[in-house]
Design a protein around this motif. Sequence first.
Motif, PDB file in Angstrom:
ATOM      1  N   ASP A 162      31.188  47.168  46.867  1.00 49.98           N
ATOM      2  CA  ASP A 162      30.013  46.208  46.411  1.00 49.98           C
ATOM      3  C   ASP A 162      30.073  46.137  44.844  1.00 49.98           C
ATOM      4  OD1 ASP A 162      29.600  45.392  49.160  1.00 49.98           O
ATOM      5  OD2 ASP A 162      27.651  46.630  49.236  1.00 49.98           O
ATOM      6  N   ASP A 163      29.880  47.089  44.231  1.00 48.78           N
ATOM      7  CA  ASP A 163      29.950  46.965  42.911  1.00 48.78           C
ATOM      8  C   ASP A 163      31.442  46.296  42.139  1.00 48.78           C
ATOM      9  OD1 ASP A 163      28.883  47.668  40.057  1.00 48.78           O
ATOM     10  OD2 ASP A 163      30.160  49.414  40.089  1.00 48.78           O
ATOM     11  N   ALA A 164      32.389  46.885  42.859  1.00 47.47           N
ATOM     12  CA  ALA A 164      33.755  46.510  42.388  1.00 47.47           C
ATOM     13  C   ALA A 164      33.776  44.934  42.627  1.00 47.47           C
ATOM     14  CB  ALA A 164      34.971  47.209  43.121  1.00 47.47           C
ATOM     15  N   GLN A 165      33.564  44.531  43.778  1.00 49.91           N
ATOM     16  CA  GLN A 165      33.655  42.945  44.035  1.00 49.91           C
ATOM     17  C   GLN A 165      32.790  42.132  43.272  1.00 49.91           C
ATOM     18  OE1 GLN A 165      36.118  42.198  46.462  1.00 49.91           O
ATOM     19  NE2 GLN A 165      35.928  40.521  45.115  1.00 49.91           N
ATOM     20  N   ARG A 166      31.534  42.667  42.945  1.00 47.40           N
ATOM     21  CA  ARG A 166      30.773  42.049  42.110  1.00 47.40           C
ATOM     22  C   ARG A 166      31.332  41.664  40.616  1.00 47.40           C
ATOM     23  NH1 ARG A 166      26.942  44.658  43.249  1.00 47.40           N
ATOM     24  NH2 ARG A 166      26.940  46.144  41.331  1.00 47.40           N
ATOM     25  N   LYS A 167      31.869  42.815  40.121  1.00 46.81           N
ATOM     26  CA  LYS A 167      32.418  42.728  38.753  1.00 46.81           C
ATOM     27  C   LYS A 167      33.970  42.055  38.749  1.00 46.81           C
ATOM     28  CE  LYS A 167      30.161  46.823  37.029  1.00 46.81           C
ATOM     29  NZ  LYS A 167      30.260  48.435  37.008  1.00 46.81           N
ATOM     30  N   TYR A 168      34.667  42.002  39.851  1.00 46.21           N
ATOM     31  CA  TYR A 168      35.781  41.376  39.970  1.00 46.21           C
ATOM     32  C   TYR A 168      35.626  39.903  40.077  1.00 46.21           C
ATOM     33  CZ  TYR A 168      38.596  45.285  41.351  1.00 46.21           C
ATOM     34  OH  TYR A 168      39.449  46.699  41.183  1.00 46.21           O
ATOM     35  N   ASP A 169      34.487  39.531  40.894  1.00 47.23           N
ATOM     36  CA  ASP A 169      34.051  37.963  40.965  1.00 47.23           C
ATOM     37  C   ASP A 169      33.611  37.586  39.523  1.00 47.23           C
ATOM     38  OD1 ASP A 169      34.830  38.059  43.640  1.00 47.23           O
ATOM     39  OD2 ASP A 169      32.561  38.151  43.939  1.00 47.23           O
ATOM     40  N   GLU A 170      32.870  38.269  38.784  1.00 45.49           N
ATOM     41  CA  GLU A 170      32.542  37.807  37.471  1.00 45.49           C
ATOM     42  C   GLU A 170      33.982  37.704  36.480  1.00 45.49           C
ATOM     43  OE1 GLU A 170      29.851  40.978  35.951  1.00 45.49           O
ATOM     44  OE2 GLU A 170      28.076  40.213  37.275  1.00 45.49           O
ATOM     45  N   PHE A 171      34.558  38.623  36.560  1.00 45.74           N
ATOM     46  CA  PHE A 171      35.857  38.667  35.902  1.00 45.74           C
ATOM     47  C   PHE A 171      36.917  37.687  36.106  1.00 45.74           C
ATOM     48  CE2 PHE A 171      40.320  39.817  34.567  1.00 45.74           C
ATOM     49  CZ  PHE A 171      40.180  40.202  33.420  1.00 45.74           C
ATOM     50  N   ARG A 172      36.978  37.298  37.481  1.00 47.55           N
ATOM     51  CA  ARG A 172      37.739  36.211  37.966  1.00 47.55           C
ATOM     52  C   ARG A 172      37.179  34.898  37.396  1.00 47.55           C
ATOM     53  NH1 ARG A 172      37.241  32.986  42.519  1.00 47.55           N
ATOM     54  NH2 ARG A 172      39.361  31.630  43.050  1.00 47.55           N
ATOM     55  N   ASN A 173      36.032  34.547  37.578  1.00 47.22           N
ATOM     56  CA  ASN A 173      35.373  33.448  36.822  1.00 47.22           C
ATOM     57  C   ASN A 173      35.723  33.176  35.299  1.00 47.22           C
ATOM     58  OD1 ASN A 173      33.409  31.108  36.850  1.00 47.22           O
ATOM     59  ND2 ASN A 173      32.378  32.425  35.471  1.00 47.22           N
ATOM     60  N   PHE A 174      35.632  34.336  34.691  1.00 45.84           N
ATOM     61  CA  PHE A 174      35.707  34.314  33.306  1.00 45.84           C
ATOM     62  C   PHE A 174      37.361  34.184  33.000  1.00 45.84           C
ATOM     63  CE2 PHE A 174      37.545  36.960  29.674  1.00 45.84           C
ATOM     64  CZ  PHE A 174      36.940  36.457  28.494  1.00 45.84           C
ATOM     65  N   TYR A 175      38.101  34.712  33.807  1.00 49.25           N
ATOM     66  CA  TYR A 175      39.543  34.650  33.682  1.00 49.25           C
ATOM     67  C   TYR A 175      40.081  33.317  33.878  1.00 49.25           C
ATOM     68  CZ  TYR A 175      44.836  34.955  34.476  1.00 49.25           C
ATOM     69  OH  TYR A 175      46.061  34.738  34.339  1.00 49.25           O
ATOM     70  N   ASN A 176      39.622  32.458  34.937  1.00 46.15           N
ATOM     71  CA  ASN A 176      39.797  31.201  35.203  1.00 46.15           C
ATOM     72  C   ASN A 176      39.241  29.980  34.329  1.00 46.15           C
ATOM     73  OD1 ASN A 176      41.580  31.780  37.467  1.00 46.15           O
ATOM     74  ND2 ASN A 176      40.066  31.783  39.073  1.00 46.15           N
ATOM     75  N   ASN A 177      38.129  30.267  34.044  1.00 47.78           N
ATOM     76  CA  ASN A 177      37.242  29.253  33.476  1.00 47.78           C
ATOM     77  C   ASN A 177      36.990  29.288  32.045  1.00 47.78           C
ATOM     78  OD1 ASN A 177      36.798  27.403  35.955  1.00 47.78           O
ATOM     79  ND2 ASN A 177      36.039  29.614  36.390  1.00 47.78           N
ATOM     80  N   VAL A 178      37.006  30.690  31.287  1.00 49.97           N
ATOM     81  CA  VAL A 178      36.799  30.721  30.059  1.00 49.97           C
ATOM     82  C   VAL A 178      37.721  31.255  29.046  1.00 49.97           C
ATOM     83  CG1 VAL A 178      35.084  32.042  28.642  1.00 49.97           C
ATOM     84  CG2 VAL A 178      34.390  31.248  30.670  1.00 49.97           C
ATOM     85  N   ARG A 179      38.539  32.225  29.465  1.00 48.67           N
ATOM     86  CA  ARG A 179      39.497  33.082  28.612  1.00 48.67           C
ATOM     87  C   ARG A 179      40.607  32.066  28.693  1.00 48.67           C
ATOM     88  NH1 ARG A 179      44.086  36.097  29.202  1.00 48.67           N
ATOM     89  NH2 ARG A 179      44.120  38.081  28.220  1.00 48.67           N
ATOM     90  N   PRO A 180      41.197  31.679  27.414  1.00 44.43           N
ATOM     91  CA  PRO A 180      42.294  30.873  27.001  1.00 44.43           C
ATOM     92  C   PRO A 180      43.741  31.643  27.237  1.00 44.43           C
ATOM     93  CG  PRO A 180      41.437  31.824  24.867  1.00 44.43           C
ATOM     94  CD  PRO A 180      40.282  32.264  26.044  1.00 44.43           C
TER      95      PRO A 180
END
Length: 232
Positions: free
Chosen positions: A126-144
């Motif tokens: 659960d902890d892994a998926q929560r952090k993965y989802d947050e990172f995925r959002n950052f990677y797709n929508n924020v990180r150049p």
Amino acid sequence: MSADFKGDYAMKNGMRCHTLNIIDDHSRFNLCTEALPGESFAVVQPVVIRLFKSFGMPEVFQCDNGNPWGNAQHTGFTRFEVWLMEHGVLPCHSRIHHPQTQGKEERYNGILTQELLKKTTITDFDDAQRKYDEFRNFYNNVRPHHALDLDTPALHYSPSSRSYSPDVGIWEYEEGAVLRKVRRTGYIEYKGHMYFLSEAFANQTICIKERDDGKLTVVFRQFKVAAIDPVK
């Protein structure tokens, strides 16, 4: 779609996390970073179905030669490959011992490791998926992304127009085609001789075509899956 498992690691609870990453090859858009307990077909298939429903189906599914996509390459096709072909998706493998073919996936694996996993402790799934989802959002929508002229992947991604259906239906081969049902053992019979195809095709109907050079082309639905030099 391009898929790869990042090397598994031990979480704080002692269990091992197998991280499945699937990205769009054109835009680098991350379709999923999934924390899974293993790498079997039974574990991976529901994730891929979910992605097909959400983002549409690709023409090609690129992957390496590990579980579950290529673990039986020495004995033919895998269940995962046959399932993809049933849904009209061509499985495509990287060259063995040639990770450059999966360069975009390998790059994402490195980014995930350097920018997330080395900076945090993963407690459980659960902890892994929560952090993965947050990172995925950052990677797709924020990180150049340098390969996108510092745009984000989300600005370049568009879903496939091919919708997913669980019902693959019966494939209609051309009139007069020579058809064979693959035996449970993976063998097909042709003109009194047995030829091994793959156990993954068990009970499936395939088409055999004779070529001008005397060899046989084996077709499953719309895909050429084998060439056989027949016994004389």
